[in-house]
Write a protein that holds these residues in place. Structure first.
Motif, mmCIF file in Angstrom:
data_model
loop_
_atom_site.group_PDB
_atom_site.id
_atom_site.type_symbol
_atom_site.label_atom_id
_atom_site.label_comp_id
_atom_site.label_asym_id
_atom_site.label_seq_id
_atom_site.Cartn_x
_atom_site.Cartn_y
_atom_site.Cartn_z
ATOM 1 N N VAL A 32 0.845 -1.201 0.000
ATOM 2 C CA VAL A 32 0.000 0.000 0.000
ATOM 3 C C VAL A 32 0.875 1.243 0.000
ATOM 4 O O VAL A 32 0.587 2.226 -0.699
ATOM 5 N N GLY A 33 1.961 1.219 0.756
ATOM 6 C CA GLY A 33 2.892 2.344 0.767
ATOM 7 C C GLY A 33 3.525 2.577 -0.588
ATOM 8 O O GLY A 33 3.620 3.713 -1.057
ATOM 9 N N TYR A 34 3.951 1.484 -1.227
ATOM 10 C CA TYR A 34 4.544 1.624 -2.561
ATOM 11 C C TYR A 34 3.526 2.147 -3.579
ATOM 12 O O TYR A 34 3.866 2.935 -4.461
ATOM 13 N N ILE A 35 2.292 1.723 -3.459
ATOM 14 C CA ILE A 35 1.245 2.215 -4.356
ATOM 15 C C ILE A 35 1.014 3.701 -4.136
ATOM 16 O O ILE A 35 0.855 4.472 -5.098
ATOM 17 N N CYS A 36 1.012 4.147 -2.883
ATOM 18 C CA CYS A 36 0.850 5.581 -2.593
ATOM 19 C C CYS A 36 2.022 6.388 -3.147
ATOM 20 O O CYS A 36 1.820 7.488 -3.690
ATOM 21 N N ILE A 37 3.230 5.859 -3.010
ATOM 22 C CA ILE A 37 4.397 6.550 -3.556
ATOM 23 C C ILE A 37 4.281 6.672 -5.071
ATOM 24 O O ILE A 37 4.551 7.731 -5.652
ATOM 25 N N ALA A 38 3.874 5.601 -5.743
ATOM 26 C CA ALA A 38 3.729 5.632 -7.207
ATOM 27 C C ALA A 38 2.629 6.608 -7.623
ATOM 28 O O ALA A 38 2.792 7.351 -8.603
ATOM 29 N N ALA A 39 1.520 6.629 -6.890
ATOM 30 C CA ALA A 39 0.440 7.554 -7.224
ATOM 31 C C ALA A 39 0.882 9.002 -7.028
ATOM 32 O O ALA A 39 0.543 9.878 -7.829
#
Length: 70
Positions: A32-39
């Motif tokens: 979830v953290g990596y997805i937030c960083i990518a977004a």
């Protein structure tokens, strides 16, 4: 989403990916953290593209086609 929201997403994502050690059943907080960083990164790139197009649109509408003033 503008720069502020994008930076907030990156910060929240980094906290989730690197600092949180808790576990929630069925949720991988690191992912979830990596997805937030990518977004957040995508939001910054899109903001830059939109702002550059807006600057070109403003610059292209010059008043050079008007006849000279009398």
């Amino acid at each position: 989403m503008y720069f502020g929201g994008s930076i907030a997403l990156i910060a929240i994502g980094a906290i989730l990916a690197f600092a949180v050690t808790d576990a929630i059943n069925g949720v991988d907080l690191t992912m979830v953290g990596y997805i937030c960083i990518a977004a957040g990164a995508l939001g910054i790139v899109l903001s830059l593209i939109v702002n550059s197009r807006r600057d070109h649109a403003v610059r292209d509408t010059r008043r050079d086609d008007l006849p000279p003033a009398r």
